[in-house]
Design a protein around this motif. Sequence first.
Motif, mmCIF file in Angstrom:
data_model
loop_
_atom_site.group_PDB
_atom_site.id
_atom_site.type_symbol
_atom_site.label_atom_id
_atom_site.label_comp_id
_atom_site.label_asym_id
_atom_site.label_seq_id
_atom_site.Cartn_x
_atom_site.Cartn_y
_atom_site.Cartn_z
ATOM 1 N N GLU A 1 0.815 -1.216 0.000
ATOM 2 C CA GLU A 1 0.000 0.000 0.000
ATOM 3 C C GLU A 1 0.849 1.267 0.000
ATOM 4 O O GLU A 1 0.448 2.290 -0.546
ATOM 5 N N ALA A 2 2.046 1.212 0.597
ATOM 6 C CA ALA A 2 2.807 2.434 0.824
ATOM 7 C C ALA A 2 3.629 2.867 -0.371
ATOM 8 O O ALA A 2 3.960 4.047 -0.504
ATOM 9 N N ALA A 3 4.013 1.921 -1.245
ATOM 10 C CA ALA A 3 5.013 2.263 -2.254
ATOM 11 C C ALA A 3 4.862 1.393 -3.487
ATOM 12 O O ALA A 3 4.225 0.333 -3.453
ATOM 13 N N VAL A 4 5.466 1.872 -4.581
ATOM 14 C CA VAL A 4 5.596 1.070 -5.804
ATOM 15 C C VAL A 4 7.070 1.073 -6.196
ATOM 16 O O VAL A 4 7.787 2.051 -5.971
ATOM 17 N N CYS A 5 7.513 -0.041 -6.775
ATOM 18 C CA CYS A 5 8.917 -0.201 -7.140
ATOM 19 C C CYS A 5 9.027 -0.433 -8.644
ATOM 20 O O CYS A 5 8.289 -1.255 -9.198
ATOM 21 N N VAL A 6 9.945 0.283 -9.282
ATOM 22 C CA VAL A 6 10.241 0.124 -10.704
ATOM 23 C C VAL A 6 11.737 -0.101 -10.796
ATOM 24 O O VAL A 6 12.522 0.822 -10.551
ATOM 25 N N GLU A 7 12.148 -1.332 -11.138
ATOM 26 C CA GLU A 7 13.520 -1.784 -10.924
ATOM 27 C C GLU A 7 14.210 -2.158 -12.245
ATOM 28 O O GLU A 7 14.117 -3.299 -12.701
ATOM 29 N N PRO A 8 14.922 -1.213 -12.872
ATOM 30 C CA PRO A 8 15.694 -1.572 -14.074
ATOM 31 C C PRO A 8 16.838 -2.506 -13.697
ATOM 32 O O PRO A 8 17.490 -2.320 -12.663
ATOM 33 N N GLN A 9 17.099 -3.504 -14.532
ATOM 34 C CA GLN A 9 18.178 -4.439 -14.223
ATOM 35 C C GLN A 9 18.704 -5.094 -15.485
ATOM 36 O O GLN A 9 18.064 -5.053 -16.532
ATOM 37 N N THR A 10 19.889 -5.714 -15.371
ATOM 38 C CA THR A 10 20.576 -6.232 -16.554
ATOM 39 C C THR A 10 20.127 -7.638 -16.929
ATOM 40 O O THR A 10 20.654 -8.206 -17.894
ATOM 41 N N GLY A 11 19.197 -8.207 -16.214
ATOM 42 C CA GLY A 11 18.668 -9.528 -16.541
ATOM 43 C C GLY A 11 17.500 -9.848 -15.643
ATOM 44 O O GLY A 11 17.203 -9.115 -14.698
ATOM 45 N N PRO A 12 16.812 -10.943 -15.894
ATOM 46 C CA PRO A 12 15.639 -11.303 -15.116
ATOM 47 C C PRO A 12 16.028 -11.908 -13.775
ATOM 48 O O PRO A 12 17.193 -12.260 -13.550
ATOM 49 N N PRO A 13 15.071 -12.061 -12.848
ATOM 50 C CA PRO A 13 15.342 -12.821 -11.630
ATOM 51 C C PRO A 13 15.870 -14.216 -11.970
ATOM 52 O O PRO A 13 15.488 -14.808 -12.978
ATOM 53 N N ASP A 14 16.750 -14.719 -11.134
ATOM 54 C CA ASP A 14 17.460 -15.979 -11.337
ATOM 55 C C ASP A 14 18.347 -15.923 -12.580
ATOM 56 O O ASP A 14 18.739 -16.949 -13.138
#
Length: 262
Positions: free
Chosen positions: A223-236
């Motif tokens: 409820e408090a926040a939203v995250c937008v996370e650029p990264q160099t590859g997917p999870p795992d």
Amino acid sequence: MSDEDITLTAGDAEAVVQPGNGGRIGSLRVAGTELLRQGDRFGCFPMVPWCGRIRDGRFRDGATVHQMPLNAPPHAIHGTVRDGAWRVARRSQDEAVLTYDLVDPWPYPGRVTQVVALTEDALTLTMAVETYGSSFPAQIGWHPWFHRTLGGADVTLDFTPAWQEERGADHLPTGNRVEPKPGPWDDCFGMPDGVDVTLTWPGQLELNVSSREEWVVVYDEQEAAVCVEPQTGPPDGLNTLPRLVTPLEPLEAATTWRWRRL
């Protein structure tokens, strides 16, 4: 090492860098309005040398299997550098350069350098990972916690991904790419032309998160926040899409947040 916060200023923008708290951005204010959720675990922290979860905390490098601590059981999450203190290499009114030497439990010696640069209408974060010895797989990413509400206005997200990584019950990509689905999300998306996500707080502020990288995780289940996370590859990604840091070629990435008041 330095535990002392660094305050950068440019025009009516102010960013607080926290070398002693994982090299994170602890605060970003525009005309006095705080954009980031506050608290030791929030702000915006760097995800290195991996992003998101590693399945069962294990990744393979050639014939060797490495085990990382299970800090999000049954997985390992978000790298190791957010838990350490960084060194301040250089600072000025509107820029700070931090370094962090990779140590146990990460099995390879290397150095992470992060540059935090503030202008009147943008914050640019740049990171590089270099090796002191053998090559190794790695990822770079950022995990900002943006306030869901500013001045009574709830944020909206606008982005057009080419695909969504299908998420399994274990919160990791299954390997299938599917049509993007409506939120709420804790999901990874592909944007082959580069990350381009706009957050709008109507009547308050518009903020664009961009990066040349093609992967972004969007998390808006709190409820408090939203995250937008650029990264160099997917999870795992250390297992499924590793990027190599070599003696001749560091791994580098950058993201820019650009805003305008509405």
